[in-house]
Design an enzyme around this catalytic site. Structure first.
Site, short mmCIF file in Angstrom:
data_model
loop_
_atom_site.label_atom_id
_atom_site.label_comp_id
_atom_site.label_asym_id
_atom_site.label_seq_id
_atom_site.Cartn_x
_atom_site.Cartn_y
_atom_site.Cartn_z
N GLU A 112 -21.71 -22.82 2.30
CA GLU A 112 -20.81 -23.95 2.53
C GLU A 112 -20.43 -24.62 1.21
OE1 GLU A 112 -22.01 -25.55 6.89
OE2 GLU A 112 -23.50 -25.91 5.37
N CYS A 125 -18.23 -29.88 -4.05
CA CYS A 125 -19.67 -29.65 -4.09
C CYS A 125 -19.85 -28.19 -3.71
CB CYS A 125 -20.33 -30.59 -3.08
SG CYS A 125 -22.08 -30.30 -2.87
N CYS A 132 -31.94 -21.27 0.10
CA CYS A 132 -32.63 -21.84 -1.06
C CYS A 132 -34.11 -21.56 -0.92
CB CYS A 132 -32.40 -23.36 -1.12
SG CYS A 132 -33.11 -24.13 -2.61
N CYS A 136 -37.95 -27.75 -0.14
CA CYS A 136 -38.13 -29.20 -0.03
C CYS A 136 -38.05 -29.57 1.46
CB CYS A 136 -37.05 -29.94 -0.83
SG CYS A 136 -37.04 -29.46 -2.57
N CYS A 139 -34.87 -31.22 3.24
CA CYS A 139 -33.53 -30.65 3.01
C CYS A 139 -33.29 -29.50 3.98
CB CYS A 139 -33.43 -30.15 1.57
SG CYS A 139 -31.89 -29.29 1.21
N ASN A 320 -30.31 -38.29 4.54
CA ASN A 320 -29.42 -37.80 5.59
C ASN A 320 -30.25 -37.07 6.63
OD1 ASN A 320 -26.80 -38.60 4.61
ND2 ASN A 320 -27.19 -37.19 2.92
N CYS A 363 -25.51 -34.52 1.47
CA CYS A 363 -26.64 -33.95 0.71
C CYS A 363 -27.74 -33.50 1.64
CB CYS A 363 -27.23 -35.00 -0.22
SG CYS A 363 -26.08 -35.70 -1.36
N1 SAH Z 1 -31.33 -27.59 -5.38
C1 SAH Z 1 -30.63 -28.60 -6.11
C2 SAH Z 1 -29.22 -28.86 -5.64
C3 SAH Z 1 -28.94 -29.04 -4.16
S1 SAH Z 1 -29.25 -30.52 -3.28
C4 SAH Z 1 -31.42 -29.89 -6.11
O1 SAH Z 1 -32.34 -30.02 -5.33
O2 SAH Z 1 -31.13 -30.75 -6.92
C5 SAH Z 1 -28.36 -31.85 -3.86
C6 SAH Z 1 -29.13 -33.17 -3.68
O3 SAH Z 1 -29.32 -33.56 -2.30
C7 SAH Z 1 -30.53 -33.09 -4.27
O4 SAH Z 1 -30.79 -34.25 -5.00
C8 SAH Z 1 -31.38 -33.04 -3.01
O5 SAH Z 1 -32.69 -33.40 -3.27
C9 SAH Z 1 -30.65 -33.99 -2.11
N2 SAH Z 1 -31.03 -33.89 -0.71
C10 SAH Z 1 -31.56 -32.82 -0.09
N3 SAH Z 1 -31.79 -33.11 1.22
C11 SAH Z 1 -31.39 -34.37 1.42
C12 SAH Z 1 -31.35 -35.24 2.56
N4 SAH Z 1 -31.77 -34.82 3.74
N5 SAH Z 1 -30.87 -36.48 2.40
C13 SAH Z 1 -30.43 -36.89 1.19
N6 SAH Z 1 -30.43 -36.13 0.09
C14 SAH Z 1 -30.92 -34.89 0.19
#
Ligand code: SAH
Length: 381
Positions: A112, A125, A132, A136, A139, A320, A363
């Site tokens: 996406e 974006c 991935c 985390c 996410c 989110n 995000c």
């Molecule tokens: N892998 C990279 C880039 C992708 S995520 C990274 O982690 O930086 C882009 C951003 O969204 C990152 O800061 C990530 O931690 C954040 N993110 C992931 N899940 C999220 C969520 N559920 N709510 C808010 N931010 C989130």
């Protein structure tokens, strides 16, 4: 402590080579394209012509490349511009100012990208991997694991495609020209290092070699792969680094960003400050505000102490929602107190405007599921 299979997640390193897509002109620099065109028995200048259609005019339909001889148009365009991304669905919200595109890749993988229009700029974006491997827990992309790295051109083509959507005037109230790219879609960009760096070079090279974006308008977001951050600092690039910190202490960060079990908060921040020193660019510290998990006043104070006096800006992201998540966003008063404490410590702090929540395009919500074709919000297919 859990073991760390997630560090060696580069699928190319596991012996099982995933099927990469065909070579596309965006995989190559201009001399590489000229060599390819020459191999096809065409004059080298055709490489520049096709590149100009793709990067300069955002055109990919051979029928519109009328400066190429009709007899060779299809063959040239077919070789240099194979279809990499097939649009599956586009969802829009914010009156069309935010659009999430779901693409199918040549091997059926789904990724996406999100296009966001603002009064003064247009940002895309983009994804750097299908899935991935960083795991985390908050996410959505991290939940399904890694499918494969994207090729350089698969990364670039997301931006070029959506630049074309913006140029068509689809984002009302925004400039027609794509200006910003953030590597904040699916995947960990620094785990797909060489292709991501090549993609950045294509995005910033002036047309016809590339898209001609400003380096300072490109942001690479990472969980904190320390050797790769150091390597990025040594490239002759000055893109913005965003570090997904999410906790100022190792105990919590080990859980929220499991790669912290390998590179600790102090190590990743040292690498970030070295990046800032080398490039002169302010590092963006990303911090998702998770209710009763990482939003305590003492954590704001600790974060403030770690960042005070550094070339850093904190971006707080209201968490989110993601499917099955046990966590919620912090209440607004808690968020405000967190911001206040950071600012009192002298740290520049903003709360990110989270675009695209209703379309799971914000995000951490990108999970590339294809099971919502009946979704009434689907704009075009
Ligand atoms: N892998 C990279 C880039 C992708 S995520 C990274 O982690 O930086 C882009 C951003 O969204 C990152 O800061 C990530 O931690 C954040 N993110 C992931 N899940 C999220 C969520 N559920 N709510 C808010 N931010 C989130």
């Amino acid at each position: 402590m859990t073991s760390l299979p997630l560090i060696s997640v580069d699928p190319d390193a596991r012996g099982r080579r995933p099927a990469m897509p065909p070579c596309h002109l965006a995989d190559l620099d201009l001399p590489g394209r000229q060599a390819l065109v020459t191999e096809l028995g065409e004059p080298a200048f055709r490489a520049k012509q096709v590149s100009n259609h793709y990067f300069g005019r955002l055109v990919r339909d051979p029928a519109q490349m009328t400066d190429l001889p009709a007899a060779t148009r299809e063959r040239l365009a077919g070789t240099l511009l194979p279809t990499l991304l097939t649009p599956v669905r586009e969802l829009a919200c914010d009156d069309g100012a935010t659009r999430k595109a779901l693409w199918r890749l040549h091997d059926g993988s789904l990724v996406e990208s999100v296009l966001m229009g603002y009064p003064d700029r247009v940002t895309v974006c983009i994804s750097s991997q299908a899935g991935c491997g960083m795991a985390c827990p908050f996410c959505a992309t991290g939940q399904a694991g890694l499918t494969r790295n994207l090729s350089t051109a698969e990364i670039v083509d997301q931006a070029v495609y959506l630049a074309g959507v913006a140029a068509s005037g689809a984002v009302a109230g925004s400039p027609p020209r794509l200006s910003h790219v953030v590597f904040m879609g699916m995947g960990e960009p620094l785990a797909n290092y060489s292709r991501v760096v090549a993609a950045i070079r294509r995005l910033v090279a002036p047309a016809p070699e590339g898209l001609g974006l400003s380096q300072r308008h490109i942001t690479v977001s990472t969980v904190g792969l320390v050797p790769a951050i150091r390597r990025l600092a040594s490239e002759d690039l000055s893109v913005t680094l965003a570090l997904s910190l999410h906790a100022p202490d190792d105990e919590l960060r080990d859980e929220l960003v499991p790669v912290n079990q390998r590179w600790k908060v102090s190590e990743v921040l040292d690498a970030a400050w070295d990046y800032a020193d080398t490039t002169g660019r302010r590092v963006s510290i990303e911090y998702a505000m998770i209710k009763d998990v990482n939003d305590q006043p003492w954590r704001a104070d600790l974060l403030g102490r770690l960042l005070a006096g550094k070339l850093a800006h904190v971006n707080l992201i209201p968490l989110n929602p993601t499917p099955g998540s046990r966590w919620d966003a912090s209440p607004k008063p808690v968020e405000r107190e967190f911001v206040r404490r950071l600012r009192d410590a002298g740290v520049s702090t903003t709360v990110r405007d989270t675009r695209g929540r209703e379309i799971d395009g914000a995000c951490g919500q990108l999970a590339a599921a294809e099971d919502r074709d009946s979704d009434p919000r689907a704009a075009t297919a």
